[in-house]
Design a protein around this motif. Structure first.
Motif, PDB file in Angstrom:
ATOM      1  N   GLY A  16      44.231  38.829  38.223  1.00 27.02           N
ATOM      2  CA  GLY A  16      43.445  38.973  39.436  1.00 27.02           C
ATOM      3  C   GLY A  16      42.608  37.726  39.683  1.00 27.02           C
ATOM      4  O   GLY A  16      42.400  36.888  38.801  1.00 27.02           O
ATOM      5  N   LYS A  17      42.097  37.603  40.899  1.00 26.80           N
ATOM      6  CA  LYS A  17      41.310  36.442  41.298  1.00 26.80           C
ATOM      7  C   LYS A  17      39.862  36.608  40.838  1.00 26.80           C
ATOM      8  O   LYS A  17      39.161  37.533  41.253  1.00 26.80           O
ATOM      9  CB  LYS A  17      41.360  36.273  42.816  1.00 26.80           C
ATOM     10  CG  LYS A  17      40.559  35.078  43.324  1.00 26.80           C
ATOM     11  CD  LYS A  17      40.618  34.982  44.847  1.00 26.80           C
ATOM     12  CE  LYS A  17      39.770  33.817  45.349  1.00 26.80           C
ATOM     13  NZ  LYS A  17      39.812  33.751  46.838  1.00 26.80           N
ATOM     14  N   ILE A  18      39.410  35.718  39.970  1.00 31.60           N
ATOM     15  CA  ILE A  18      38.042  35.767  39.459  1.00 31.60           C
ATOM     16  C   ILE A  18      37.119  35.081  40.466  1.00 31.60           C
ATOM     17  O   ILE A  18      37.308  33.918  40.810  1.00 31.60           O
ATOM     18  CB  ILE A  18      37.947  35.061  38.094  1.00 31.60           C
ATOM     19  CG1 ILE A  18      38.843  35.767  37.071  1.00 31.60           C
ATOM     20  CG2 ILE A  18      36.500  35.040  37.603  1.00 31.60           C
ATOM     21  CD1 ILE A  18      38.959  35.033  35.745  1.00 31.60           C
ATOM     22  N   ILE A  19      36.098  35.815  40.948  1.00 32.61           N
ATOM     23  CA  ILE A  19      35.178  35.229  41.932  1.00 32.61           C
ATOM     24  C   ILE A  19      33.795  34.986  41.343  1.00 32.61           C
ATOM     25  O   ILE A  19      32.972  34.325  41.980  1.00 32.61           O
ATOM     26  CB  ILE A  19      35.077  36.114  43.198  1.00 32.61           C
ATOM     27  CG1 ILE A  19      34.504  37.493  42.878  1.00 32.61           C
ATOM     28  CG2 ILE A  19      36.423  36.224  43.882  1.00 32.61           C
ATOM     29  CD1 ILE A  19      34.210  38.310  44.133  1.00 32.61           C
ATOM     30  N   ALA A  20      33.534  35.508  40.145  1.00 32.93           N
ATOM     31  CA  ALA A  20      32.261  35.238  39.470  1.00 32.93           C
ATOM     32  C   ALA A  20      32.432  35.522  37.991  1.00 32.93           C
ATOM     33  O   ALA A  20      33.215  36.405  37.606  1.00 32.93           O
ATOM     34  CB  ALA A  20      31.136  36.086  40.052  1.00 32.93           C
ATOM     35  N   ASP A  32      25.905  43.060  46.527  1.00 35.33           N
ATOM     36  CA  ASP A  32      26.732  43.423  47.676  1.00 35.33           C
ATOM     37  C   ASP A  32      27.800  42.345  47.851  1.00 35.33           C
ATOM     38  O   ASP A  32      27.496  41.198  48.175  1.00 35.33           O
ATOM     39  CB  ASP A  32      25.865  43.533  48.932  1.00 35.33           C
ATOM     40  CG  ASP A  32      26.656  43.971  50.158  1.00 35.33           C
ATOM     41  OD1 ASP A  32      27.885  44.175  50.039  1.00 35.33           O
ATOM     42  OD2 ASP A  32      26.056  44.092  51.237  1.00 35.33           O
ATOM     43  N   TYR A  33      29.055  42.731  47.639  1.00 27.13           N
ATOM     44  CA  TYR A  33      30.157  41.779  47.784  1.00 27.13           C
ATOM     45  C   TYR A  33      30.824  41.884  49.154  1.00 27.13           C
ATOM     46  O   TYR A  33      31.933  41.385  49.363  1.00 27.13           O
ATOM     47  CB  TYR A  33      31.185  42.001  46.668  1.00 27.13           C
ATOM     48  CG  TYR A  33      30.634  41.636  45.301  1.00 27.13           C
ATOM     49  CD1 TYR A  33      30.660  40.319  44.854  1.00 27.13           C
ATOM     50  CD2 TYR A  33      30.062  42.599  44.479  1.00 27.13           C
ATOM     51  CE1 TYR A  33      30.131  39.971  43.617  1.00 27.13           C
ATOM     52  CE2 TYR A  33      29.539  42.265  43.231  1.00 27.13           C
ATOM     53  CZ  TYR A  33      29.577  40.951  42.812  1.00 27.13           C
ATOM     54  OH  TYR A  33      29.048  40.617  41.583  1.00 27.13           O
ATOM     55  N   GLY A  34      30.151  42.537  50.083  1.00 25.63           N
ATOM     56  CA  GLY A  34      30.666  42.637  51.440  1.00 25.63           C
ATOM     57  C   GLY A  34      31.930  43.467  51.518  1.00 25.63           C
ATOM     58  O   GLY A  34      32.028  44.532  50.904  1.00 25.63           O
ATOM     59  N   VAL A  45      33.831  39.194  37.681  1.00 23.69           N
ATOM     60  CA  VAL A  45      34.046  39.965  38.907  1.00 23.69           C
ATOM     61  C   VAL A  45      35.399  39.561  39.471  1.00 23.69           C
ATOM     62  O   VAL A  45      35.642  38.376  39.754  1.00 23.69           O
ATOM     63  CB  VAL A  45      32.931  39.713  39.932  1.00 23.69           C
ATOM     64  CG1 VAL A  45      33.178  40.526  41.202  1.00 23.69           C
ATOM     65  CG2 VAL A  45      31.572  40.077  39.334  1.00 23.69           C
ATOM     66  N   ILE A  46      36.278  40.532  39.598  1.00 23.86           N
ATOM     67  CA  ILE A  46      37.659  40.287  40.008  1.00 23.86           C
ATOM     68  C   ILE A  46      37.875  40.812  41.420  1.00 23.86           C
ATOM     69  O   ILE A  46      37.573  41.977  41.714  1.00 23.86           O
ATOM     70  CB  ILE A  46      38.654  40.988  39.058  1.00 23.86           C
ATOM     71  CG1 ILE A  46      38.326  40.675  37.593  1.00 23.86           C
ATOM     72  CG2 ILE A  46      40.085  40.600  39.407  1.00 23.86           C
ATOM     73  CD1 ILE A  46      38.436  39.225  37.233  1.00 23.86           C
TER      74      ILE A  46
END
Length: 217
Positions: A16-20, A32-34, A45-46
Motif C-alpha cells: 500500500g501507499k505510505i503517506i506518513a 483528519d485525513y480528509g 499510515v497507509i
C-alpha cells in the motif's frame, strides 16, 4: 485464470501507499485525513484504494444480507468502513469493508473502533488491493484470531472463504455443489455465490425470502 499469490510471511515490505511514518496510534485516531481512506500499520499510515460501483454494490448486498438475517433471527451487528478494527498484538488498525460482531462480543466496540478481533471480516478486492487483501490481511487476521475471513473478488468473480481451525490457522472452505457457502460464524446463514456478481444486486425483499428458509436449509 485467477492470479496466484505467495503466502505472506511478515517479511515483505508493507503493501500500500505510505503517506506518513512513525505516527503514534493516538495521533492517527485524532488526525483528519480528509477523503483519503487510510489504515494504520506498524506506525505507518497507509492510503487504501477507493471504491468503484461494482465494489459498492457488493458491499450493499452483503450489508443487507447480514442485517436482515440479524433482524429476522436476532443476533449480531454489521459494521462497515470506516469503522476500525484495532489488533494490538499484530500492530495494525485496519478498516475492513465489513465486520461482523456476534452478541457476546459487542463489548469490543468502543466508539470509532473495535478493540480486538471481530468474529467475521469481509474484504472486497479492488484493482490495487489484491495483494493486500489476499496476502497481508489474510495473515494479519489469522494471527489476530478473526474466526472467519471472506475475500470477495469482483475482478475475477472469485469468492474465497477461510475459517480458523483448532490450531488457530485458516483453512479454506469450499461451497457446496449448488454454489452455496454456509457461514461458519453466523449459524444458518448461507450465500449463493453467483448472486455476488449479478446486476442489479438482490433486493431486500429477495433477501428476506431467502432468509426465511435459511435456518432449516
Amino acid at each position: 485464470m485467477v492470479t496466484q499469490y505467495p503466502t505472506y510471511t511478515g517479511q515483505i515490505p508493507i503493501l500500500g501507499k505510505i503517506i506518513a511514518e512513525d505516527i503514534p496510534y493516538e495521533e492517527f485516531l485524532e488526525t483528519d485525513y480528509g477523503d483519503i481512506h487510510v489504515e494504520w500499520v506498524h506506525g505507518k499510515v497507509i492510503e487504501m484504494p477507493g471504491v468503484d460501483e461494482k465494489h459498492d454494490d457488493i458491499l450493499r448486498y452483503l450489508d443487507r444480507l447480514f442485517s436482515i438475517f440479524f433482524e429476522y433471527y436476532g443476533g449480531g451487528r454489521v459494521l462497515r468502513d470506516p469503522m476500525l478494527m484495532r489488533i494490538k498484538e499484530v500492530g495494525v488498525s485496519r478498516s475492513p469493508d465489513i465486520q461482523i460482531l456476534l452478541p457476546e462480543n459487542l463489548g469490543l466496540l468502543k466508539g470509532l473502533q473495535v478493540i480486538g478481533a471481530s468474529d467475521l471480516v469481509i474484504e472486497v478486492v479492488s484493482k490495487d488491493s489484491e495483494r493486500i487483501d489476499r496476502i497481508q490481511k489474510l495473515e494479519e487476521y489469522e494471527r489476530a484470531g478473526v474466526k472467519e475471513y471472506w475475500i470477495i473478488d469482483p475482478i475475477h468473480e472469485e469468492a474465497l472463504f477461510y475459517q480458523l481451525n483448532s490450531e488457530g490457522l485458516y483453512e479454506r472452505q469450499t461451497p457446496n455443489e449448488h454454489e452455496r457457502y454456509y457461514c461458519g460464524v453466523v449459524k444458518g446463514l448461507w450465500i449463493a455465490i453467483p448472486t455476488l456478481w449479478q446486476k442489479p444486486i438482490p433486493t431486500a425483499s429477495d433477501i428476506l425470502e431467502w432468509i426465511k428458509g435459511m435456518k432449516s436449509s
